[in-house]
Design a protein around this motif. Structure first.
Motif, PDB file in Angstrom:
ATOM      1  N   ALA A  66      -6.855   5.375 -12.782  1.00 46.22           N
ATOM      2  CA  ALA A  66      -7.498   4.446 -13.505  1.00 46.22           C
ATOM      3  C   ALA A  66      -6.025   3.370 -14.403  1.00 46.22           C
ATOM      4  O   ALA A  66      -5.344   1.818 -13.867  1.00 46.22           O
ATOM      5  CB  ALA A  66      -8.009   4.238 -14.576  1.00 46.22           C
ATOM      6  N   ARG A  67      -4.706   3.994 -14.608  1.00 48.56           N
ATOM      7  CA  ARG A  67      -3.600   3.718 -15.641  1.00 48.56           C
ATOM      8  C   ARG A  67      -3.110   3.216 -14.057  1.00 48.56           C
ATOM      9  O   ARG A  67      -2.423   2.190 -14.364  1.00 48.56           O
ATOM     10  CB  ARG A  67      -3.044   5.153 -16.321  1.00 48.56           C
ATOM     11  N   ILE A  68      -2.125   4.046 -12.588  1.00 43.64           N
ATOM     12  CA  ILE A  68      -1.358   3.266 -12.559  1.00 43.64           C
ATOM     13  C   ILE A  68      -2.361   2.058 -11.452  1.00 43.64           C
ATOM     14  O   ILE A  68      -1.667   0.981 -11.017  1.00 43.64           O
ATOM     15  CB  ILE A  68      -1.448   4.500 -11.022  1.00 43.64           C
TER      16      ILE A  68
ATOM     17  N   ARG B 264       0.495   8.950  -5.831  1.00 46.66           N
ATOM     18  CA  ARG B 264       0.687  10.531  -5.467  1.00 46.66           C
ATOM     19  C   ARG B 264       2.164  10.979  -6.215  1.00 46.66           C
ATOM     20  O   ARG B 264       2.208  12.758  -6.435  1.00 46.66           O
ATOM     21  CB  ARG B 264       2.010  10.617  -3.814  1.00 46.66           C
ATOM     22  N   ALA B 265       3.042  10.883  -7.066  1.00 44.23           N
ATOM     23  CA  ALA B 265       3.894  10.916  -8.169  1.00 44.23           C
ATOM     24  C   ALA B 265       2.592  11.509  -9.204  1.00 44.23           C
ATOM     25  O   ALA B 265       3.356  12.792 -10.216  1.00 44.23           O
ATOM     26  CB  ALA B 265       4.753   9.583  -8.390  1.00 44.23           C
ATOM     27  N   GLU B 266       1.854  10.529  -8.648  1.00 45.52           N
ATOM     28  CA  GLU B 266       0.683  11.308 -10.344  1.00 45.52           C
ATOM     29  C   GLU B 266      -0.184  12.174 -10.278  1.00 45.52           C
ATOM     30  O   GLU B 266      -0.923  12.299 -11.211  1.00 45.52           O
ATOM     31  CB  GLU B 266       0.408   9.905 -11.586  1.00 45.52           C
ATOM     32  N   GLY B 267      -0.366  12.732  -9.342  1.00 44.21           N
ATOM     33  CA  GLY B 267      -1.075  13.995  -8.154  1.00 44.21           C
ATOM     34  C   GLY B 267      -2.190  13.071  -8.267  1.00 44.21           C
ATOM     35  O   GLY B 267      -3.611  13.547  -8.847  1.00 44.21           O
TER      36      GLY B 267
ATOM     37  N   VAL C 151       0.783  -1.110   0.170  1.00 49.10           N
ATOM     38  CA  VAL C 151       0.348  -0.342   0.036  1.00 49.10           C
ATOM     39  C   VAL C 151       0.052   1.263   0.184  1.00 49.10           C
ATOM     40  O   VAL C 151       0.288   2.379  -0.611  1.00 49.10           O
ATOM     41  CB  VAL C 151      -0.589  -0.141   1.166  1.00 49.10           C
ATOM     42  N   THR C 152       2.055   1.486   0.809  1.00 54.16           N
ATOM     43  CA  THR C 152       2.906   2.562   0.535  1.00 54.16           C
ATOM     44  C   THR C 152       3.589   2.580  -0.261  1.00 54.16           C
ATOM     45  O   THR C 152       3.592   4.239  -0.916  1.00 54.16           O
ATOM     46  CB  THR C 152       3.951   2.282   1.651  1.00 54.16           C
ATOM     47  N   VAL C 153       3.972   2.016  -1.208  1.00 50.67           N
ATOM     48  CA  VAL C 153       4.538   1.446  -2.639  1.00 50.67           C
ATOM     49  C   VAL C 153       3.574   2.348  -3.286  1.00 50.67           C
ATOM     50  O   VAL C 153       3.581   2.782  -4.507  1.00 50.67           O
ATOM     51  CB  VAL C 153       4.837   0.300  -3.149  1.00 50.67           C
ATOM     52  N   LEU C 154       2.014   1.558  -3.400  1.00 56.29           N
ATOM     53  CA  LEU C 154       0.851   1.526  -4.162  1.00 56.29           C
ATOM     54  C   LEU C 154       0.867   3.527  -3.609  1.00 56.29           C
ATOM     55  O   LEU C 154       0.445   4.575  -5.128  1.00 56.29           O
ATOM     56  CB  LEU C 154      -0.298   1.369  -4.039  1.00 56.29           C
TER      57      LEU C 154
ATOM     58  N   PHE D 120      -8.710   9.382  -6.607  1.00 51.79           N
ATOM     59  CA  PHE D 120      -8.594  11.110  -7.406  1.00 51.79           C
ATOM     60  C   PHE D 120      -7.884  11.478  -7.773  1.00 51.79           C
ATOM     61  O   PHE D 120      -7.271  11.362  -7.572  1.00 51.79           O
ATOM     62  CB  PHE D 120      -9.468  12.045  -5.876  1.00 51.79           C
ATOM     63  N   GLY D 121      -8.514  11.222  -8.976  1.00 49.91           N
ATOM     64  CA  GLY D 121      -7.722  11.745 -10.035  1.00 49.91           C
ATOM     65  C   GLY D 121      -7.641  13.451  -9.924  1.00 49.91           C
ATOM     66  O   GLY D 121      -8.621  13.474 -10.582  1.00 49.91           O
ATOM     67  N   ASN D 122      -6.884  14.326  -9.449  1.00 48.80           N
ATOM     68  CA  ASN D 122      -6.574  15.684  -9.567  1.00 48.80           C
ATOM     69  C   ASN D 122      -6.236  16.737 -11.102  1.00 48.80           C
ATOM     70  O   ASN D 122      -6.332  17.408 -11.245  1.00 48.80           O
ATOM     71  CB  ASN D 122      -6.177  16.150  -8.412  1.00 48.80           C
TER      72      ASN D 122
END
Length: 176
Positions: A94-96, A47-50, A39-42, A85-87
């Motif tokens: 969806a991709r990640i 977070r890297a993709e906003g 979960v931490t890796v996820l 949530f994709g901001n």
């Protein structure tokens, strides 16, 4: 239940509803069976993709979904769920999540929301195959560049007195 507890829950429902309204997309996943490290890796990848990844109580998510008109999402809000949530990029959650689910079978994509429409897990997986914002921009630029390049080749061919297919045209003057 105390008035204070009720008001705290109402604040959380309002927060979730605002996230639904302000984000480009949202994806609900079941995370049962993932380790804390997974979960931490996820979370780091998201977070890297906003993308914001949160765990809320299902009942509070159901109430927020009803407030914003996503009642169809409520059937999927059973069990240990989290929501992404994709901001910045609508496709990023969806991709990640789909890529992560390929390596971690415990992560199950249950449903999603995009452009005001509730999506099934299959639709979310289909959307995950789309390129991200940067990929879309590069595809658009390539499409815009090609017609300009063709026009430039034709103009250059005319300037060199050649047809566009590259053959040389000889011009001769006949003497009278």
């Amino acid at each position: 239940m105390s008035v204070e507890a009720i008001s705290l829950k109402a604040e959380v429902v309002t927060e979730i509803a605002e996230k639904f309204n302000n984000s480009h997309s949202a994806v609900v996943v079941e995370y049962r069976g993932l380790s804390v490290a997974d979960v931490t890796v996820l979370r780091r990848e998201l977070r890297a993709e906003g993308v914001e990844f949160k765990v809320y109580k299902n009942k509070l998510m159901q109430r927020a979904a009803e407030q914003v008109g996503y009642e169809a999402l409520n059937d999927q809000l059973v069990g240990p769920n989290a929501i992404a949530f994709g901001n910045d990029d609508a496709v990023a959650p969806a991709r990640i999540l789909a890529n992560f689910a390929k390596d971690h079978e415990a992560l199950i994509i249950k449903a999603g929301v995009m452009e005001g429409k509730v999506l099934s897990s299959d639709e979310v997986k289909e959307i995950s195959s789309l390129p991200g914002r940067d990929g879309m921009y590069s595809m658009l630029l390539a499409m815009m560049k090609e017609p300009v390049a063709k026009v430039a080749r034709v103009i250059n061919a005319v300037a060199e007195n050649k047809p566009a297919d590259g053959t040389v045209v000889e011009t001769t003057e006949e003497a009278a």
